[in-house]
Enzyme design. Structure first.
Site, PDB file in Angstrom:
ATOM      1  N   HIS A  93       0.816  -1.222   0.000  1.00 51.74           N
ATOM      2  CA  HIS A  93       0.000   0.000   0.000  1.00 51.74           C
ATOM      3  C   HIS A  93       0.850   1.272   0.000  1.00 51.74           C
ATOM      4  O   HIS A  93       0.310   2.354  -0.241  1.00 51.74           O
ATOM      5  CB  HIS A  93      -0.921   0.025   1.219  1.00 51.74           C
ATOM      6  CG  HIS A  93      -1.960  -1.050   1.222  1.00 51.74           C
ATOM      7  ND1 HIS A  93      -2.843  -1.237   0.180  1.00 51.74           N
ATOM      8  CD2 HIS A  93      -2.261  -2.003   2.144  1.00 51.74           C
ATOM      9  CE1 HIS A  93      -3.646  -2.258   0.456  1.00 51.74           C
ATOM     10  NE2 HIS A  93      -3.309  -2.744   1.633  1.00 51.74           N
ATOM     11  N   ASP A  98      -2.826 -10.468  -2.480  1.00 48.61           N
ATOM     12  CA  ASP A  98      -3.388 -10.005  -1.216  1.00 48.61           C
ATOM     13  C   ASP A  98      -4.863  -9.648  -1.402  1.00 48.61           C
ATOM     14  O   ASP A  98      -5.286  -9.240  -2.486  1.00 48.61           O
ATOM     15  CB  ASP A  98      -2.606  -8.771  -0.746  1.00 48.61           C
ATOM     16  CG  ASP A  98      -2.935  -8.365   0.670  1.00 48.61           C
ATOM     17  OD1 ASP A  98      -2.149  -8.690   1.573  1.00 48.61           O
ATOM     18  OD2 ASP A  98      -3.964  -7.687   0.884  1.00 48.61           O
ATOM     19  N   HIS A 143      -6.375  -7.115  -0.373  1.00 51.71           N
ATOM     20  CA  HIS A 143      -6.508  -5.686  -0.608  1.00 51.71           C
ATOM     21  C   HIS A 143      -5.629  -5.257  -1.783  1.00 51.71           C
ATOM     22  O   HIS A 143      -4.485  -5.696  -1.903  1.00 51.71           O
ATOM     23  CB  HIS A 143      -6.130  -4.909   0.653  1.00 51.71           C
ATOM     24  CG  HIS A 143      -6.875  -5.361   1.868  1.00 51.71           C
ATOM     25  ND1 HIS A 143      -6.365  -6.309   2.746  1.00 51.71           N
ATOM     26  CD2 HIS A 143      -8.109  -5.023   2.319  1.00 51.71           C
ATOM     27  CE1 HIS A 143      -7.255  -6.525   3.702  1.00 51.71           C
ATOM     28  NE2 HIS A 143      -8.314  -5.766   3.470  1.00 51.71           N
ATOM     29  N   ASP A 184      -4.399 -13.079   3.427  1.00 53.76           N
ATOM     30  CA  ASP A 184      -5.658 -12.622   4.014  1.00 53.76           C
ATOM     31  C   ASP A 184      -6.854 -12.946   3.122  1.00 53.76           C
ATOM     32  O   ASP A 184      -7.978 -12.533   3.412  1.00 53.76           O
ATOM     33  CB  ASP A 184      -5.615 -11.125   4.328  1.00 53.76           C
ATOM     34  CG  ASP A 184      -5.069 -10.291   3.200  1.00 53.76           C
ATOM     35  OD1 ASP A 184      -4.714 -10.842   2.149  1.00 53.76           O
ATOM     36  OD2 ASP A 184      -4.967  -9.047   3.372  1.00 53.76           O
TER      37      ASP A 184
END
Length: 325
Positions: free
Chosen positions: A144, A180, A182, A269
Site C-alpha cells: 500500500h 493479497d 486488498h 488474508d
C-alpha cells in the site's frame, strides 16, 4: 491502535504474525537466513526523498514534542485542499504523507520498515544471482505504500523495491503478481507509467473493500505503462472456484508479458478465517495457489504482505511456499 471502519481497535498487524510463519517454516525444515544490510539511498529507487526523510525522523520529532505512544493523522489533503505544498508542522506532515488512520507510527516503525525492505532486497539479490525462488518474510507489509505515502500498515514498498532491484540487476521485464485481499495501490502507483514492470492484482472489490479508491478493472496504466496494469476485483464471498478463474486470466497476462522474473505480493488474508477480509478460500486452497504460480517456472521472489488470522498464517504461507520448495 488503529482506526478500522470507524472504530479505534488494537492493530491487526502484529509481531506474532512473524512468529507463526517462522514456526511453520521450521516445521517444514527450510533454511532461514538474515537479510543483508543496505544503504538507505536504495529506497529512493521507488520512494521520494522527502517522504523517506519524514519517515526516518517522524517519531523522534513526536517525542521532541513531549509525546509518546502511537502517531495517527487527523486530517488529509482531500479534494479542494492544497497538495502542492509540504506543511512544516509535524501533524500536518503526517496527514500529508498518510492516506489512512490505520497505520500508526510508533517507536521502531522506521527500523522495522527498513528491516522488512532489506528482506525483500536480499531475496531479489539472491534470485538475480541465480536462485530459482526466495521468500522474504517482511513485516510490516509494503504494497500500500506509494512513492510518497504510507497506509494499510505499509511504509516502504517491499515488493516494488524487489522488482526494481531485479531491474537494476539487468533483467529487462519484471512481473508483479499481487494476491493479497486488498489492492496493492502503492505498487500500482509506482509502476503506473512504466512498461518494464507489469502489475497484476486480484483483490476485493474497492467499492466495498480497502483501499477503496484504487483497484478497479478500468485502471490500465498511463503513457508507456498503458496496458501493463491489470486489476481483477472480486466480490465478497468469492471462493476458490471464482478465485481460480481470475487467477488463470491473471497468470495468462504474466505469461504473455514474458518476464525475466516474477515478484509475488503474498497476502494470505484471502483465507476464509481472516478477521478483516471477505474471501472464502480454505486452507487447502493455498496449496493450489502455490502450485499455479510455481507452474510458471519463473525465477520468483515471494514477498510477505497481509494475513491476519494469526494462528493460521504460518500454515497458509507454508502451503504456498511448498510448491517452490
Amino acid at each position: 491502535m488503529e482506526l478500522h471502519r470507524g472504530e479505534l481497535v488494537p492493530c491487526y498487524e502484529m509481531p506474532a504474525r512473524v512468529d507463526h510463519i517462522l514456526a511453520a517454516i521450521a516445521r517444514a525444515g527450510w533454511a532461514v537466513e538474515a537479510p543483508r544490510e543496505y544503504d538507505d539511498a536504495v529506497f529512493t529507487s521507488v520512494h521520494d526523498a522527502d517522504y523517506l526523510a519524514f519517515l526516518r525522523g517522524a517519531y523522534d520529532a513526536w517525542r521532541a514534542e513531549g509525546r509518546d505512544g502511537f502517531m495517527l493523522p487527523g486530517a488529509f489533503p482531500a479534494r479542494g485542499l492544497r497538495r502542492d505544498r509540504v506543511p512544516t508542522g509535524l501533524h500536518a506532515r503526517l496527514g500529508y504523507y498518510a492516506f489512512d488512520a490505520g497505520s500508526p507510527i510508533v517507536a521502531g516503525t522506521w527500523q522495522a520498515a527498513r528491516a522488512a525492505a532489506h528482506c525483500a532486497l536480499t531475496a531479489a539479490d539472491l534470485v538475480a544471482a541465480g536462485e530459482r525462488s526466495t521468500y522474504a518474510l517482511c513485516r510490516p507489509p509494503g504494497h500500500h505504500a506509494g512513492r510518497g505515502m504510507l497506509g494499510g500498515y505499509c511504509f516502504l514498498n517491499n515488493a516494488a523495491l524487489a522488482a526494481q532491484r531485479l531491474r537494476d540487476a539487468g533483467m529487462a521485464r519484471i512481473a508483479v503478481l499481487d494476491v493479497d485481499y486488498h489492492h496493492g495501490n502503492g505498487t500500482q502507483e509506482i509502476f503506473w507509467d512504466r512498461d518494464d514492470v507489469l502489475f497484476v492484482s486480484i483483490h476485493g472489490d474497492p467499492n466495498t473493500e480497502y483501499p477503496f479508491f484504487l483497484g478497479h478493472a478500468d485502471e490500465r496504466g498511463a503513457g508507456a505503462g498503458e496496458g501493463y496494469n491489470h486489476n481483477f476485483p472480486l466480490p465478497r464471498g468469492t471462493d476458490w472456484a471464482g478465485y481460480a478463474a481470475a487467477l488463470e486470466t491473471a497468470l495468462g497476462h504474466v505469461v504473455d508479458y514474458a518476464p525475466q522474473a516474477l515478484v509475488v505480493s503474498l497476502g494470505v488474508d484471502i483465507f476464509e478465517g481472516d478477521p478483516i477480509s471477505q474471501f472464502r478460500l480454505g486452507a487447502a486452497d493455498f496449496t493450489r495457489l502455490g502450485a499455479h504460480i510455481a507452474a510458471l517456472e519463473l525465477p520468483t521472489v515471494l514477498v510477505q504482505e497481509g494475513g491476519y488470522a494469526v494462528a493460521e498464517i504460518g500454515d497458509n504461507v507454508a502451503s504456498v511456499l511448498a510448491a517452490f520448495a
